[in-house]
Design an enzyme around this catalytic site. Structure first.
Site, PDB file in Angstrom:
ATOM      1  N   HIS A 139       0.825  -1.205   0.000  1.00  0.00           N
ATOM      2  CA  HIS A 139       0.000   0.000   0.000  1.00  0.00           C
ATOM      3  C   HIS A 139       0.861   1.258   0.000  1.00  0.00           C
ATOM      4  CE1 HIS A 139      -3.399   2.658   0.906  1.00  0.00           C
ATOM      5  NE2 HIS A 139      -4.144   1.654   0.501  1.00  0.00           N
ATOM      6  N   HIS A 140       0.411   2.259  -0.768  1.00  0.00           N
ATOM      7  CA  HIS A 140       1.174   3.496  -0.909  1.00  0.00           C
ATOM      8  C   HIS A 140       1.263   4.260   0.406  1.00  0.00           C
ATOM      9  CE1 HIS A 140       3.303   6.534  -2.918  1.00  0.00           C
ATOM     10  NE2 HIS A 140       2.598   6.637  -4.033  1.00  0.00           N
ATOM     11  N   SER A 141       0.380   3.982   1.349  1.00  0.00           N
ATOM     12  CA  SER A 141       0.486   4.627   2.661  1.00  0.00           C
ATOM     13  C   SER A 141       1.707   4.147   3.428  1.00  0.00           C
ATOM     14  CB  SER A 141      -0.778   4.363   3.490  1.00  0.00           C
ATOM     15  OG  SER A 141      -0.979   2.966   3.681  1.00  0.00           O
TER      16      SER A 141
END
Length: 466
Positions: A139-141
């Site tokens: 996930h880009h988070s």
């Protein structure tokens, strides 16, 4: 529970079923001499499954309940379900690259499970040429493109005889990276406190200076035609539409020496060559689809703010670049691209680090509203696509003697941004990864042919005879 910075939470907030917000990568490995692809795949699978000591980054997930704390804080799982996260796959016959790209396309369309640490790793064999692929999604988070590539680099070795290959989440890799980037000295506690106070004062000063900095940017937008401003809308095209959740992935690599030869002959950067290739390819693709606008497309180009090999997370700003797609002449198109990127970089260099991050956040801010019904349809786009260039390792790398032959980024398509082009460089290759909305961008693979044609055009501009 650890606090979640806005640079991380915004990727969770923006995620919808039609807009998964994970990044990924596809790596291809050539087995060492005397080893089959199946044997290498089993070796990787067993090694990764057996690496049960997991660094905190790979144990993070949004705090529960997701609707309340999940956008503000992280929690960490003590136990990892490796049967879920580490997966083994065999391609259907005949095992062409087409089957591999189809596998990646289908899996990249699916959301990650927020009740678990948000990553998956797929070990894939069955390719007819005997190579083994590793497809990852995270996930880009948790990471940006630079951080993700460093995770890969840190797990590999420049020594083909090294047999200490391990999983990317092995905490020993973090310590090894930290030791290699450390000067070996320790800062006294008093100096550390003074440093933190100085940083706080510096941040306050940067915030106070944000308004004058914004005024300078606005003035440049008015007075300099080379500067692509976030205040001026880009043309609307088939790239700037609402999208479904299905994705299509296309990938190809070109020899680094071809692009460097152009950059050297014309005294421009490698990134200028890459952006110009994309501009030429997009012009041809949109002509094919009878959708080329009269005004030039604008690309957002992320710029990393990472300062050392040990940093992780999301530290990215962005510049906007004129792709000159309205210009049929390759030489004039290249000149416009170079002038645009140089002016944008000049503006960013005139900002403090915090102000640069704020500028990038302002450029990307409309993306947060893109999922709102009607926003994409009735609001002019600030830019038409994202083009990222993530520098990779400069030396040949191996995992337990298996040679890394390709590292292709698999990024994010979004509402209003149906196409994303991300590039990584490895020892002697430039690897393009194109992710697009499957229904909205038909024949995405045609862009690869147009990229090759654009590269040949640039070689002619540089006076390079093939």
């Amino acid at each position: 529970m650890p606090y979640m910075p806005v640079t991380e939470s915004m990727f969770l907030i923006a995620e919808t079923r039609e807009q998964p917000m994970h990044v990924g990568g596809l790596q291809l490995f050539v087995p060492r001499e005397g080893q089959s692809g199946t044997e290498l795949a089993e070796e990787i699978f067993e090694t990764f499954q057996g690496c049960t000591d997991v660094r905190r980054l790979f144990r993070k997930r949004p705090a529960s309940p997701a609707s309340l704390f999940g956008y503000a804080a992280w929690s960490h799982d003590e136990e990892i379900d490796f049967d879920y996260h580490v997966r083994r796959a065999v391609l259907p016959r005949p095992g062409r690259i087409r089957e591999l790209l189809r596998y990646v396309s289908l899996n990249h369309s699916a959301l990650l499970d927020r009740t678990r640490p948000m990553w998956e790793l797929h070990i894939i064999d069955g390719l007819e040429d005997g190579r083994v692929a590793i497809y990852t999604k995270i996930h880009h988070s948790l990471v940006d493109g630079v951080s993700a590539l460093r995770l890969l680099e840190n797990s590999l070795s420049t020594d083909p005889d090294d047999r200490n290959g391990t999983a990317w989440w092995d905490p020993r890799l973090v310590r090894r990276s930290s030791n290699s980037s450390s000067s070996g000295s320790r800062i006294p506690k008093l100096s550390a406190v003074a440093g933190l106070v100085g940083q706080a004062v510096g941040v306050a000063g940067q915030i106070v200076g944000a308004a004058p900095a914004a005024a300078r940017v606005a003035w440049t937008a008015v007075t300099d035609d080379d500067f692509s401003s976030p205040f001026v809308p880009a043309p609307r095209t088939m790239l700037d539409v609402s999208i479904g959740s299905a994705r299509r992935f296309a990938a190809q690599q070109w020899p680094m020496e071809r692009l460097r030869a152009i950059a050297s002959a014309l005294d421009i950067t490698l990134n200028d060559v890459i952006v110009a290739m994309c501009g030429g390819a997009l012009r041809s693709y949109l002509i094919d689809r009878d959708d080329l606008p009269d005004t030039p497309l604008v690309a957002a180009i992320p710029v990393s703010m990472h300062t050392d090999d040990a940093s992780e997370g999301n530290l990215v700003t962005a510049i906007l670049a004129n792709l000159a797609t309205d210009q049929p002449d390759p030489e004039r198109r290249l000149a416009t691209v170079v002038a645009s990127t140089r002016k944008a970089k000049q503006v960013i260099r005139g900002l403090s680090p915090l102000q640069a991050l704020m500028f990038g956040a302002a450029a990307f801010a409309p993306l947060a509203l893109a999922p709102v019904p009607g926003f994409v349809r009735y609001t002019p786009p600030q830019f038409n696509l994202i083009i990222s260039n993530v520098p990779g390792p400069s030396e040949q790398l191996y995992w337990n003697g298996a040679r890394l032959e390709g590292a292709y980024p698999v990024s994010i398509a979004m509402e209003g941004l149906a196409l994303n082009i991300t590039v990584t460089t490895t020892a002697d290759q430039v690897n393009f990864g194109l992710i697009g909305a499957r229904k909205e961008l038909p024949s995405l693979q045609r862009l690869l042919t147009h990229l090759d044609t654009a590269l040949e055009e640039l070689e002619k501009v540089a006076g390079i005879v093939g």
